[in-house]
Design an enzyme around this catalytic site. Structure first.
Site, PDB file in Angstrom:
ATOM      1  N   CYS A 190     -13.169  16.050  49.012  1.00  0.00           N
ATOM      2  CA  CYS A 190     -13.168  16.704  50.055  1.00  0.00           C
ATOM      3  C   CYS A 190     -14.595  17.171  50.493  1.00  0.00           C
ATOM      4  O   CYS A 190     -14.808  17.464  51.659  1.00  0.00           O
ATOM      5  CB  CYS A 190     -12.258  18.030  50.142  1.00  0.00           C
ATOM      6  SG  CYS A 190     -12.353  18.773  48.485  1.00  0.00           S
ATOM      7  N   HIS A 239     -15.004  23.388  54.049  1.00  0.00           N
ATOM      8  CA  HIS A 239     -16.151  23.334  53.455  1.00  0.00           C
ATOM      9  C   HIS A 239     -17.242  23.052  54.127  1.00  0.00           C
ATOM     10  O   HIS A 239     -17.325  22.405  54.754  1.00  0.00           O
ATOM     11  CB  HIS A 239     -16.054  22.024  52.450  1.00  0.00           C
ATOM     12  CG  HIS A 239     -14.863  21.706  51.425  1.00  0.00           C
ATOM     13  ND1 HIS A 239     -13.984  23.152  51.251  1.00  0.00           N
ATOM     14  CD2 HIS A 239     -14.672  21.232  50.491  1.00  0.00           C
ATOM     15  CE1 HIS A 239     -13.302  23.114  50.425  1.00  0.00           C
ATOM     16  NE2 HIS A 239     -13.584  21.823  49.889  1.00  0.00           N
TER      17      HIS A 239
HETATM   18  P1  NAP Z   1      -0.859  21.077  44.488  1.00  0.00           P
HETATM   19  O1  NAP Z   1      -0.702  22.097  45.558  1.00  0.00           O
HETATM   20  O2  NAP Z   1      -0.987  21.446  43.012  1.00  0.00           O
HETATM   21  O3  NAP Z   1       0.210  19.759  44.603  1.00  0.00           O
HETATM   22  C1  NAP Z   1       0.547  18.831  43.343  1.00  0.00           C
HETATM   23  C2  NAP Z   1       1.620  17.985  43.574  1.00  0.00           C
HETATM   24  O4  NAP Z   1       1.790  17.056  42.624  1.00  0.00           O
HETATM   25  C3  NAP Z   1       3.024  18.689  43.957  1.00  0.00           C
HETATM   26  O5  NAP Z   1       3.580  18.024  44.933  1.00  0.00           O
HETATM   27  C4  NAP Z   1       3.630  18.718  42.607  1.00  0.00           C
HETATM   28  O6  NAP Z   1       5.093  18.753  42.464  1.00  0.00           O
HETATM   29  C5  NAP Z   1       3.237  17.133  42.053  1.00  0.00           C
HETATM   30  N1  NAP Z   1       3.184  16.893  40.551  1.00  0.00           N
HETATM   31  C6  NAP Z   1       2.654  17.801  39.576  1.00  0.00           C
HETATM   32  N2  NAP Z   1       2.923  17.295  38.335  1.00  0.00           N
HETATM   33  C7  NAP Z   1       3.882  16.068  38.691  1.00  0.00           C
HETATM   34  C8  NAP Z   1       4.580  15.260  37.980  1.00  0.00           C
HETATM   35  N3  NAP Z   1       4.422  15.208  36.442  1.00  0.00           N
HETATM   36  N4  NAP Z   1       5.226  14.174  38.569  1.00  0.00           N
HETATM   37  C9  NAP Z   1       5.302  14.025  39.803  1.00  0.00           C
HETATM   38  N5  NAP Z   1       4.733  14.980  40.714  1.00  0.00           N
HETATM   39  C10 NAP Z   1       3.978  15.950  40.058  1.00  0.00           C
HETATM   40  O7  NAP Z   1      -2.329  20.149  44.444  1.00  0.00           O
HETATM   41  P2  NAP Z   1      -3.043  19.695  45.878  1.00  0.00           P
HETATM   42  O8  NAP Z   1      -4.232  20.798  46.211  1.00  0.00           O
HETATM   43  O9  NAP Z   1      -2.030  19.327  46.928  1.00  0.00           O
HETATM   44  O10 NAP Z   1      -3.974  18.309  45.551  1.00  0.00           O
HETATM   45  C11 NAP Z   1      -3.126  17.254  45.357  1.00  0.00           C
HETATM   46  C12 NAP Z   1      -4.190  16.064  44.918  1.00  0.00           C
HETATM   47  O11 NAP Z   1      -4.911  15.953  46.046  1.00  0.00           O
HETATM   48  C13 NAP Z   1      -4.837  16.253  43.573  1.00  0.00           C
HETATM   49  O12 NAP Z   1      -4.923  15.246  43.106  1.00  0.00           O
HETATM   50  C14 NAP Z   1      -6.060  16.927  44.218  1.00  0.00           C
HETATM   51  O13 NAP Z   1      -7.244  16.762  43.488  1.00  0.00           O
HETATM   52  C15 NAP Z   1      -6.208  15.976  45.542  1.00  0.00           C
HETATM   53  N6  NAP Z   1      -7.339  16.729  46.618  1.00  0.00           N
HETATM   54  C16 NAP Z   1      -6.853  17.988  47.270  1.00  0.00           C
HETATM   55  C17 NAP Z   1      -7.930  18.550  48.037  1.00  0.00           C
HETATM   56  C18 NAP Z   1      -7.604  19.883  48.480  1.00  0.00           C
HETATM   57  O14 NAP Z   1      -8.439  20.244  49.466  1.00  0.00           O
HETATM   58  N7  NAP Z   1      -6.554  20.643  48.027  1.00  0.00           N
HETATM   59  C19 NAP Z   1      -8.742  17.572  48.603  1.00  0.00           C
HETATM   60  C20 NAP Z   1      -8.778  16.530  48.404  1.00  0.00           C
HETATM   61  C21 NAP Z   1      -8.018  15.824  47.194  1.00  0.00           C
HETATM   62  P3  NAP Z   1       5.986  19.992  42.230  1.00  0.00           P
HETATM   63  O15 NAP Z   1       5.707  20.807  43.399  1.00  0.00           O
HETATM   64  O16 NAP Z   1       7.445  19.589  42.239  1.00  0.00           O
HETATM   65  O17 NAP Z   1       5.200  20.710  41.166  1.00  0.00           O
END
Ligand code: NAP
Length: 347
Positions: free
Chosen positions: A148, A238
């Site tokens: 990001c 950011h």
């Molecule tokens: P988050 O809120 O923690 O969400 C994670 C997701 O993954 C949830 O839907 C969770 O499902 C699922 N998950 C976790 N463990 C799992 C498993 N064992 N099997 C299947 N699904 C599983 O994280 P986020 O901030 O949305 O980020 C998601 C991804 O995008 C990450 O890789 C992060 O590095 C990337 N990212 C984030 C941003 C940002 O600004 N936040 C920016 C760029 C990239 P449950 O709800 O069922 O646990």
């Protein structure tokens, strides 16, 4: 036009919710399948997802039953917002099973056969897909979008490529939404700043060179990037200060014109979520600011301000982008739009 059914892996998380929200009323794509962990499997989406966006949850998804992330079950096209701890293997399994995976996770970004795509900058990197399919033996594919912070930096550097990029020193001020939910404890971040985000500086320094590189990113750009990353008590957006050294002798007005005239492939193709302009150069002395400017261009544009010469390097400025939109879900959706327009490979 019949819409293309799409799925979302990790649909219940912060980025997953952005996908669900931004795909509502999309002219080309229809959300038909939502998947997450075993914790959410079998629940209705409204119960599985603790909705944290200011816009309401779309009615069309409230009663969809959340599935497990099992390849073969969902549509051909899946957007991935999976936690990085599981994204690596899961996304590969989906690609092997014939899905086209548009990934947000870090796991595959630096794989030399997987495009790290910013449609305004390196749409030609999609040419890697033929070799990806041949070498990896996948009937599907994986395409990634950058970290990001990286995407904000490369968008701001892209117009300056014509002057020859030599080096850049950047300091970020990153929003708490970038750490997912619940993210950084409030006691750590309120009234405070945390001068460390694990792995972030390395991602910015390496991903930038792949995106600006040639041969699908396999030949890295030769510039040198030095990044300092900080978490600040901001919800979304950011911000970064950038000092850049260029090779050519350029005047401030040349750089100003380069920012103002920047147009990428999404703008030429008039893709549905392409921001116009892609970069907004602001003249006010105190902009851009995350609270006021993150949503510009539907959260897809990058705002640049305080452009001036630098007494150490050549030029310096401030850049800002929305981290969960341009830095995550919005970037993946723009990647899918580009792939549909250029390769017709999604339907
Ligand atoms: P988050 O809120 O923690 O969400 C994670 C997701 O993954 C949830 O839907 C969770 O499902 C699922 N998950 C976790 N463990 C799992 C498993 N064992 N099997 C299947 N699904 C599983 O994280 P986020 O901030 O949305 O980020 C998601 C991804 O995008 C990450 O890789 C992060 O590095 C990337 N990212 C984030 C941003 C940002 O600004 N936040 C920016 C760029 C990239 P449950 O709800 O069922 O646990």
């Amino acid at each position: 036009m019949t819409k293309i059914d799409v799925g979302v892996l990790g649909a219940t998380g912060m980025v997953g919710q952005q996908f669900v929200s931004r795909l509502e009323n999309h002219p080309w794509f229809n959300v038909a399948w939502l998947a997450a962990s075993e914790r959410s499997e079998g629940k209705q989406y409204a119960d599985a997802s603790a909705w944290r966006l200011p816009t309401p949850m779309p009615d069309a998804v409230r009663h969809l039953t959340v599935d497990a992330c099992i390849p073969g079950r969902g549509p051909k096209v899946v957007f991935s917002a999976l936690d990085a701890g599981v994204a690596g293997e899961a996304e590969e399994a989906f690609a092997r099973a014939g899905h086209i995976v548009l990934s947000n996770a870090r796991n595959h970004r630096m794989d030399p056969l997987i495009p790290l795509l910013v449609p305004e900058i390196n749409s030609d990197h999609l040419s890697l897909l033929a070799e990806q399919r041949r070498v990896k033996g996948w009937s599907g594919a994986i395409v990634t979008n950058p970290n990001c912070s990286t995407v904000v930096l490369v968008m701001a550097l892209a117009p300056l490529q014509r002057f020859g990029l030599k080096s850049a020193v950047i300091s970020t001020m990153q929003a708490v939404s970038g750490a997912g939910y619940p993210g950084v404890p409030s006691y750590d971040i309120l009234g405070n700043l945390v001068p460390y985000i694990g792995g972030e500086e390395e991602k910015i320094e390496t991903e930038t060179l792949k995106i600006l590189g040639s041969d699908g990113g396999r030949t890295r750009h030769t510039m040198v990037v030095s990044a300092h990353t900080n978490r600040v008590p901001v919800i979304d957006g950011h911000t970064m200060t950038v000092s850049v050294q260029v090779e050519a002798k350029a005047e401030l007005d040349d750089v100003r014109a380069a920012f103002q005239g920047f147009v990428g492939r999404p703008q030429e193709l008039k893709l549905p979520t392409a921001p116009i302009p892609a970069i907004l150069l602001r003249d006010e002395p105190n902009r851009p600011q995350p609270r006021l400017d993150s949503d510009f261009g539907g959260g897809m544009a990058v705002s640049v301000g305080r452009l001036r010469t630098c007494p150490v390097l050549s030029f310096r400025f401030v850049a800002l982008g929305h981290n969960t939109v341009r830095g995550a879900a919005g970037a993946s959706i723009l990647n899918a739009e580009l792939m549909h327009a250029e390769l017709q490979c999604l339907s």
